[in-house]
Design an enzyme around this catalytic site. Structure first.
Site, PDB file in Angstrom:
ATOM      1  CB  CYS A   1      -0.890   0.159   1.346  1.00 30.03           C
ATOM      2  SG  CYS A   1      -1.733   1.559   1.629  1.00 30.03           S
TER       3      CYS A   1
ATOM      4  CB  CYS B   1      -4.718   6.304  -2.829  1.00 26.25           C
ATOM      5  SG  CYS B   1      -3.445   5.066  -3.248  1.00 26.25           S
TER       6      CYS B   1
ATOM      7  CD  GLU C   1      -2.357   0.446   7.383  1.00 24.74           C
ATOM      8  OE1 GLU C   1      -1.597  -0.466   7.654  1.00 24.74           O
ATOM      9  OE2 GLU C   1      -2.987   0.866   6.372  1.00 24.74           O
TER      10      GLU C   1
ATOM     11  CG  HIS D   1      -9.891   4.487  -0.295  1.00 26.60           C
ATOM     12  ND1 HIS D   1      -8.534   5.418  -0.819  1.00 26.60           N
ATOM     13  CD2 HIS D   1      -9.389   3.740   0.420  1.00 26.60           C
ATOM     14  CE1 HIS D   1      -7.607   4.578  -0.421  1.00 26.60           C
ATOM     15  NE2 HIS D   1      -8.111   3.804   0.392  1.00 26.60           N
TER      16      HIS D   1
ATOM     17  CE1 TYR E   1      -8.289   0.600  -0.738  1.00 26.45           C
ATOM     18  CE2 TYR E   1      -8.944  -1.727  -0.056  1.00 26.45           C
ATOM     19  CZ  TYR E   1      -8.677  -0.509   0.158  1.00 26.45           C
ATOM     20  OH  TYR E   1      -8.279  -0.035   1.461  1.00 26.45           O
TER      21      TYR E   1
ATOM     22  CB  CYS F   1      -3.667   0.051  -4.986  1.00 23.31           C
ATOM     23  SG  CYS F   1      -4.999  -0.359  -3.688  1.00 23.31           S
TER      24      CYS F   1
ATOM     25  CD  GLU G   1      -5.044  -1.256   2.818  1.00 22.77           C
ATOM     26  OE1 GLU G   1      -4.265  -1.423   2.235  1.00 22.77           O
ATOM     27  OE2 GLU G   1      -5.052   0.313   3.530  1.00 22.77           O
TER      28      GLU G   1
HETATM   29 FE1  SF4 Z   1      -3.409   1.897   0.051  1.00 22.05          FE
HETATM   30 FE2  SF4 Z   1      -4.633   1.076  -1.900  1.00 22.05          FE
HETATM   31 FE3  SF4 Z   1      -5.705   2.806  -0.099  1.00 22.05          FE
HETATM   32 FE4  SF4 Z   1      -3.987   3.600  -1.888  1.00 22.05          FE
HETATM   33  S1  SF4 Z   1      -5.937   2.885  -2.615  1.00 22.05           S
HETATM   34  S2  SF4 Z   1      -4.021   4.273   0.188  1.00 22.05           S
HETATM   35  S3  SF4 Z   1      -2.481   1.512  -2.005  1.00 22.05           S
HETATM   36  S4  SF4 Z   1      -5.098   0.657   0.085  1.00 22.05           S
HETATM   37 FE    FE Z   2      -6.761   1.451   2.018  1.00 22.91          FE
END
Ligand code: SF4
Ligand code: FE
Length: 491
Positions: free
Chosen positions: A100, A104, A258, A293, A297, A300, A456
């Site tokens: 991660c 983002c 985190e 968000h 996903y 990412c 996550e």
């Molecule tokens: Fe992390 Fe994915 Fe969230 Fe970006 S979108 S902060 S890589 S979990």
């Molecule tokens: Fe996240």
């Protein structure tokens, strides 16, 4: 100021007075701490790739606010093409870090707060949108990393913020002053918090009139007086503290991060406030941020999935089984699942629409379907990766054993020689390469990186039930009933 280099970003963190605690102690040089540094390297990659001519077109973009070239992580999406490029950029970063990369959350907060403040001002005559534009211009001009902080501790989940026994269970105003507000509370499991220059705080649920003092959004520097972080530990994290354990760590270069972020009477000047009591807009900010968000996903996790699939294919190759039809079929299944997630990320982007403020929002139903699939498919991809890798990924002796010259064999063989003999892979493949790929998979499937790839995927950007509520709301069951009635001849 132009775009920062990766090194300038890392050095810029040293200038902050960020208060970080870990294992019950204050960590002064957290930038070089072996447990934290991989997560800093990971964010640094968002700067490094923007400097690389090969990726500049994806990683940089012209600012809608200033016309200058900015990092896409600080951009307001101006079209569906921008939304698609965001997902492509996240897949690229996932492929380059297998972690991660944290930046983002700020990007998603920018876009949610930008469009929401416009609509709050429209109704209330407030000036939050101007505040926000000024703040984002400053962020873009200085190429900053900003954390988007949403998840409050929530205490008793059956109660609203104003009904909690402890008012700090949600971030709230403790004092209103002429020049700003004083806030207290906390945000849990904040991705990339310590590595960020600034934070944007947002509400975490829709609120009612009694929750006015909790209906807040604002920006504040990460080292603001009264703010501190307690680092979240991860599975196998102390391997990073061992000497000569880079192979055992699995991914020694990159990682996620985190933390629990605490606000203890932090003063927020008026110019950094984006919501202050207009409770009916709390839900809008939550929904928009979560939507972005959940789209994220589909980029990412797909990029990280690419690396997991590659590692599984290498493990098979090293074992000499890559031509077995069962192995090939498992790799096809993993690819199918991974690309399905990508399809969702691209689909919700391509069906995006222009908000009143002018930036682009993703299709909410498709983004929620995207994230719902992310709560499942990486688990199956990991299961198949473990299946292909074999048990060795969790039973192999340590790196120290492989390099040990302690004699154990009757002919004077060392522990290292014995390990190398019995864990040898097919001819032409070094035992060390096999070790590396096994430890990498261990890290991805159940070590520190599993935080980012597995749990996550389940809970980040909202737990599965949160998406199901949105899918129920957006799924148009009434309209679907009508389709059936029309064809079945029901009046
Ligand atoms: Fe992390 Fe994915 Fe969230 Fe970006 S979108 S902060 S890589 S979990
Ligand atoms: Fe996240």
């Amino acid at each position: 100021m132009a775009l920062m280099t990766a090194n300038e970003y890392i050095e810029s963190l040293r200038k902050l007075n960020t208060r970080v605690y870990m294992f019950g102690e204050k960590i002064d040089n957290w930038v070089d701490h072996p447990m934290i540094r991989p997560s800093i390297n990971c964010v640094a990659m968002t700067y490094a790739l923007a400097q690389d001519p090969q990726y500049a077109e994806l990683m940089t973009v012209q600012s809608s606010l200033t016309g200058k070239t900015v990092n896409r992580f600080t951009h307001l999406h101006q079209s569906t093409e921008d939304l698609i490029n965001k997902v492509k950029m996240q897949r690229l970063l996932g492929q380059k870090t297998a972690s991660c990369f944290q930046r983002c959350v700020g990007m998603d907060a920018f876009n949610a707060v930008y469009s929401s403040t416009y609509e709050i001002d429209e109704k209330h005559g407030t000036h939050y949108h101007e505040n926000f534009k000024k703040f984002l211009t400053f962020v873009q001009d200085n190429d900053l990393t900003v954390d988007g902080a949403m998840t409050d501790p929530k205490g008793d989940r059956s109660k609203a913020p104003s009904q909690q026994a402890d008012p700090d269970m949600y971030v709230h105003v403790v004092e209103r002053r002429e020049d700003g507000i004083v806030v207290s509370g906390a945000k849990c499991h904040q991705t990339g918090s310590i590595n960020s220059h600034w934070h944007i705080f947002m509400p975490t649920i829709a609120m009612g009139e009694a929750d006015r003092d909790w209906a807040l959004s604002f920006a504040c520097p990460t080292d603001a007086e009264g703010m501190y972080m307690i680092y979240g530990r991860q599975s196998c994290d102390t391997r990073k503290l061992e000497e000569n354990a880079d192979i055992d760590v699995g991914n020694a270069k990159f990682g996620g991060q985190e933390a629990l972020v605490v606000l203890d009477h932090v003063f927020i000047p008026n110019e950094y406030i984006f919501l202050n009591g207009e409770y009916e807009f709390a839900g809008m900010i939550v929904e928009r941020f979560a939507g972005y968000h959940r789209q994220s996903y589909g980029g990412c996790k797909v990029g990280v999935g690419d690396v997991v699939i590659g590692a599984a294919a290498l493990a098979a190759e090293y074992n000499g089984v890559e031509k077995a039809s069962a192995v090939k079929d498992k790799l096809i299944e993993m690819t199918h699942l991974n690309e399905t997630l990508y399809c969702c990320g691209i689909a919700c982007s391509s069906q995006g629409f222009k908000t009143k403020a002018g930036n682009y929002q993703i299709d909410l139903l498709l983004a929620n379907v995207c994230k719902q699939n992310v709560t499942r498919f990486p688990y199956e991809i990991v299961r198949l990766a473990e299946d292909i890798a074999g048990g060795l990924m969790v039973t192999m002796p340590s790196q120290k054993d492989f390099s040990s010259d302690t004699v154990v064999g009757r002919n004077g063989e060392t522990i290292g020689e014995i390990c190398s003999k019995f864990f040898a892979a097919r001819e032409g493949v070094s035992t060390e390469d096999r070790q590396r790929i096994m430890r990498f998979l261990e890290n991805m499937c159940l070590g520190a990186a599993a935080v980012g790839y597995r749990t996550e995927s389940m809970h980040g950007a909202g737990s599965p039930q949160a998406q199901r509520i949105m899918i129920a709301r957006q799924g148009n069951i009434q309209g679907k009933k009508q389709f059936a009635k029309d064809i079945a001849g029901i009046q």
